[in-house]
Write an enzyme that holds these catalytic residues in place. Structure first.
Site, PDB file in Angstrom:
ATOM      1  N   ARG A   1      -3.666  -0.564  -7.795  1.00  0.00           N
ATOM      2  CA  ARG A   1      -2.908   0.651  -7.538  1.00  0.00           C
ATOM      3  C   ARG A   1      -2.605   1.356  -8.853  1.00  0.00           C
ATOM      4  O   ARG A   1      -2.079   0.731  -9.785  1.00  0.00           O
ATOM      5  CB  ARG A   1      -1.610   0.294  -6.813  1.00  0.00           C
ATOM      6  CG  ARG A   1      -0.854   1.473  -6.218  1.00  0.00           C
ATOM      7  CD  ARG A   1       0.388   0.962  -5.492  1.00  0.00           C
ATOM      8  NE  ARG A   1       1.138   2.024  -4.860  1.00  0.00           N
ATOM      9  CZ  ARG A   1       2.429   1.974  -4.600  1.00  0.00           C
ATOM     10  NH1 ARG A   1       3.120   0.895  -4.941  1.00  0.00           N
ATOM     11  NH2 ARG A   1       3.049   2.972  -4.015  1.00  0.00           N
TER      12      ARG A   1
ATOM     13  N   ASP B   1       5.202  -9.106 -10.953  1.00  0.00           N
ATOM     14  CA  ASP B   1       5.757  -8.341  -9.838  1.00  0.00           C
ATOM     15  C   ASP B   1       7.241  -8.598  -9.613  1.00  0.00           C
ATOM     16  O   ASP B   1       7.970  -7.723  -9.143  1.00  0.00           O
ATOM     17  CB  ASP B   1       4.961  -8.626  -8.558  1.00  0.00           C
ATOM     18  CG  ASP B   1       4.805 -10.115  -8.278  1.00  0.00           C
ATOM     19  OD1 ASP B   1       5.218 -10.927  -9.128  1.00  0.00           O
ATOM     20  OD2 ASP B   1       4.245 -10.462  -7.224  1.00  0.00           O
TER      21      ASP B   1
ATOM     22  N   SER C   1       0.122  -9.541 -11.822  1.00  0.00           N
ATOM     23  CA  SER C   1       0.834 -10.582 -11.061  1.00  0.00           C
ATOM     24  C   SER C   1       0.066 -11.897 -11.019  1.00  0.00           C
ATOM     25  O   SER C   1      -0.247 -12.438  -9.951  1.00  0.00           O
ATOM     26  CB  SER C   1       1.118 -10.078  -9.640  1.00  0.00           C
ATOM     27  OG  SER C   1       1.887  -8.912  -9.687  1.00  0.00           O
TER      28      SER C   1
END
Length: 924
Positions: free
Chosen positions: A540, A655, A601
């Site tokens: 993303r 994250d 992450s």
């Protein structure tokens, strides 16, 4: 006078075609499909009305819950006594359900004796009736050499309308079938039977279930066909029952599973719902009955009234001169002279006309051949209307089942009993044909009950006995998962010990990794920042604009192909660089050098805010030449190779930290971040003085010069603390990586045998990636013990479903896995999932309590108010998970007020905020 001649002339023209004459006369009884569909919709509305708490009192269709929650699955076994009371005779039976024989192969052995019920008892006192029943039961035990001293489970078929507070209670609503027994209406029938047994003496009887004949018929047929979930009686009376979803039955508490509902559909039309379909003959039948205005549908359908309807039609036609040359015999005027058996005989395929002539002759009539044809047509129309009305009612029931289960089509079996269905030559064929025409998308099979309702009542008792035993064993297995207060205290103390140890040195089970994030947002963040988020099969890219404590976010999501995930590291990071290039081009920012936060992450060891060495890949990534390398450097090198844009990567975060920062922008009290999803982790703002393994050279604030040291250099670490305090760095976010708790077997006291098949690490007891495997181990054990899926063990991988899933969805998941379980199986599967996920929430709550209590004590506060930013599917999709988590924290950390704030934008926005905070502090 002219009108009379015209009528006579008209009917004389029809004399050549007697069937057409009858069709014209009884046109109101010839129901078309659109009319049947209309009746079906009206009945559906009545069903809904009867099942609603608000409207059930006024409902004509009573829709009585029976407390029968399961049909047979073939594993039932045992020996039962049965009573069957519903007419002028009653039966006592011994029913043996053979052990260890599955469905379709099993057998039920019946021994029975019929006892008369004298008419005076049918209209006498309740205690007299039940004394007779009890004495007959004792006689049966003596005759069959059944020991009266041994406890005998008994099932009671009581074919009168009752409310059922429980399976072994039946409150009589009203008598029917010519019974008018005094002193029992509104009272418990089972209690009356037990009192009579006590008066008779020398018997030890345990009444397990009381059901009506409709329910018993469904259970009888269900023993041989698991798809049987509807029971239908078409005999002297008529009724239907079916298995409905509990969540649609307002009258019963709970929403898990199904329950059989006795519709008592004979009352359909009592409130006027069928007035436009009622003929003058129906009104005559009703007016002459013992209960005028009641049981309207039953009087149009059932065997008690079909013969009388035919008689009234013939009488009217004869009076009009349309039959028998206008002759009317005294017998034809007499009520009850034509029976339903006569109607069936007149419709016989080969001998129907002969039978018709014989019956009419017996009524002292002299029928012509045309009269016989016409009378046969009258019988056909009356009985055809009956089967059409039953088909309409059954269509409504099947449609409700299909809609409640959200199915396009439905495969189901209807168990049927009753003299009309069994003895009428054409009735069943007509019924089947019409139902299938009205429901073309449903596969409806009709099965005739061969053994009657007594066998079904015994099977109800057998199923109840099986479910009770099954419930006890399942509860024993699931009792291992809920954690007691003492166990939660143990988890909290072990977590606290792990936190303290991890802050002091490396190599501990709880890693306590410094993130080099010293500050949460304070609302002064301004400007545009880029955020990149890699944590799974999607990448993303986001542009986040901060202004006046508000943010706007623009993003695009890019898929990472499997060949890239498992190719070379250079290919992976080149792909990421290409995605970033596309996003910047899309946003018109390709020439800008934006401050960037990179959410990565995967396990990393950080030596600064903008560096992180990959420890290992997870989540399906296997890109080569990456482990042991700095993730930020690999991305920078990929950007240089592309040579189309440049980024100022100022922060690398995981994250958990990103989630905390994202929520802290909304709530300044947010100093904890938690992930409860595929993985499980927590970070929090720790006092810098407590982080003994950080050393800072010469007191500088340059993050690139910060190092991780061993605990042997404690003095140097303390000097670093002083320097950091001077530099306004009093706290740092610590990524606990708390999933490692238990690596040293400190959780052995709470793990179950099912956990040891997976692992006893904290993360594997709490994260979504592993909870499904724990569930699978439990289901395998229950299946091997014969408590699930009829003991059929197969290899399957079970995904942990959301608590919001309806049982139908759970059943769908099971079917996709090749597990065609019953509704009861689905309930148990859901309970297993709930037990495993709720324990995970308890464990996370105990761990959270250790963290918040540590923060409170470190800050020397009597009471701490703090917010936790949370992300992850377990927390967001499982309502019970979040509730159990919060309650556990409340109980385990009573001096802390903890607010949970779900992260709306995820860790990507948090990464942008970290970049903003870092850049802002550097500018200061």
């Amino acid at each position: 006078m002219l009108a009379v001649h015209l009528v006579s002339f008209f009917f004389s023209k029809l004399q050549e075609d007697p069937t057409k004459k009858v069709d014209r006369f009884l046109h109101a009884m010839r129901l078309q499909d659109d009319q049947l569909t209309d009746i079906s919709k009206r009945f559906m509305a009545e069903m809904k009305k009867g099942l609603s708490i608000e409207s059930t009192a006024a409902a004509a269709v009573k829709m009585l819950p029976t407390q029968v929650r399961s049909t047979p699955d073939g594993s039932e076994k045992g020996q039962f006594l049965a009573l069957d009371l519903g007419g002028s005779k009653f039966k006592v039976l011994r029913v043996k359900v053979r052990e260890d024989v599955g469905i379709r192969k099993g057998g039920v052995e019946l021994e029975e004796k019929t006892y008369p019920i004298p008419k005076e008892l049918q209209v006498g006192r309740a205690d007299e009736l039940f004394d007779h029943v009890s004495e007959s039961l004792k006689d049966f035990l003596h005759e069959k050499n059944i020991s009266p001293k041994k406890k005998h489970p008994l099932a009671f078929t009581f074919s009168f309308p009752c409310e059922h507070p429980s399976l072994d209670q039946g409150l009589l609503l009203n008598w029917c079938k010519n019974y008018r027994v005094r002193g029992l209406q509104g009272k418990d029938v089972v209690k009356a039977l037990k009192q009579a047994v006590n008066r008779t003496g020398d018997m030890d009887i345990e009444v397990l279930a009381i059901v009506d004949d409709t329910v018993a018929t469904m259970m009888t047929c269900g023993f041989d066909d698991q798809c049987c979930e509807v029971g239908l009686i078409i005999g002297t009376g008529t009724n239907a029952c079916y298995m409905d979803e509990l969540r649609h039955i307002d009258l019963v508490e709970g929403d898990e599973g199904r329950m059989c509902v006795n519709t008592e559909w004979g009352g359909f039309g009592d409130d006027g719902a069928l007035d436009d379909f009622i003929t003058e003959f129906d009104r005559e039948v009703d007016a002459a009955s013992l209960n005028p205005g009641k049981q309207i549908f039953e009087k149009m359908v059932s065997g008690m009234y079909l013969g009388e309807l035919v008689r009234l039609v013939l009488l009217k036609m004869a009076k009009l001169g349309l039959l028998f040359d206008g002759h009317v015999s005294d017998a034809l005027r007499t009520k009850g002279k034509i029976t339903t058996a006569d109607v069936a005989a007149m419709e016989e395929y080969r001998s129907g006309l002969k039978n018709t002539k014989d019956i009419l002759t017996h009524l002292h009539l002299s029928p012509s051949p045309e009269d016989c044809i016409a009378v046969q047509q009258v019988s056909t129309i009356v009985s055809f209307r009956s089967s059409n009305l039953v088909a309409a009612g059954l269509t409504a029931i099947l449609t409700r089942i299909r809609q409640n289960r959200n199915l396009r089509g439905l495969r189901i079996t209807v168990g049927v009993d009753g003299t009309v269905y069994k003895t009428h030559p054409q009735y069943s064929k007509r019924l089947h044909k019409v139902v299938r025409r009205l429901l073309p998308d449903c596969q409806v099979r009709f099965v005739l009950s061969e053994s009657g309702s007594s066998k079904g009542a015994a099977l109800v008792a057998a199923v109840a006995q099986r479910l009770t035993s099954q419930r006890r064993k399942v509860d024993e297995a699931l009792s291992l998962f809920p954690l007691k207060q003492q166990q939660l205290q143990l988890v909290r103390s072990r977590m606290r010990e792990g936190l303290e140890a991890g802050l002091k040195s490396r190599g501990c089970t709880i890693k306590m990794l410094p993130s080099f994030v010293y500050h949460t947002p304070d609302g002064t963040e301004r400007g545009k920042y880029l955020a990149l988020d890699l944590g799974g099969t999607n990448f993303r890219a986001m542009l986040v604009r901060f202004k006046r404590q508000k943010s706007r976010l623009y993003h695009k999501i890019y898929t990472i192909p499997l060949e890239i995930m498992q190719g070379t590291g250079e290919e992976l990071f080149d792909h990421l660089a290409q995605c970033v290039c596309d996003f910047l081009d899309y946003m018109g920012l390709k020439k800008a050098r934006l401050p960037t936060g990179f959410t990565f992450s995967f396990p990393c060891e950080q030596s600064g805010i903008d560096t992180g060495t990959l420890v290992s890949w997870t989540k399906g990534f296997k890109a080569t030449d990456c482990v042991g390398q700095d993730a930020v450097s690999m991305l920078r090198e990929a950007i240089k190779r592309r040579n189309e844009f440049d980024l100022d990567i100022v922060a690398l975060v995981n994250d958990t930290v990103g989630t905390m920062m994202s929520c802290a922008y909304e709530d300044p009290q947010c100093e904890i971040g938690m992930i409860a999803g595929t993985g499980s982790n927590l970070c929090y703002m720790e006092e810098l003085k407590n982080i003994k393994k950080i050393k800072q050279s010469n007191g500088t604030t340059n993050t690139n010069k910060e190092k991780l040291e061993g605990e042997e250099d404690e003095n140097a670490a303390m000097e670093a603390v002083k320097s950091d305090v001077t530099a306004e760095k009093s706290k740092m976010c610590i990524n606990t990586e708390w999933g490692g708790l238990g690596d040293d077997r400190c959780l052995d006291d709470i793990v179950t045998p099912y956990d040891t098949e997976v692992d006893i690490q904290f993360e594997k007891l709490t994260s979504g990636m592993y909870l499904g495997e724990i569930v699978r181990q439990v289901l395998l054990d229950l299946t091997r013990r014969g408590l699930l899926f009829k003991g059929h063990v197969c290899c399957f991988v079970f995904p942990l479903p959301s608590d919001r899933l309806a049982l139908l969805q759970v059943r769908s998941i099971l079917q996709q896995l090749g597990l065609h379980g019953t509704c009861d199986d689905s309930i148990i599967v859901k309970e297993v999932c709930g037990a495993v996920s709720c324990r995970a929430a308890q464990l996370c709550g105990a761990g959270m309590a250790a963290v918040v209590d540590k923060i409170r004590e470190d800050r020397r506060l009597d009471r701490l108010s703090i917010t936790v930013g949370v992300d992850g599917a377990l927390y967001k999709l499982h309502p019970h998970f979040s509730q159990v988590l919060k309650e556990t924290v409340r109980v385990m950390a009573p001096q802390c007020d903890v607010t949970f704030l779900p992260s709306e934008e995820g860790s990507g926005k948090g990464a942008a905020l970290i970049a903003a905070v870092v850049r802002h502090r550097q500018e200061i």
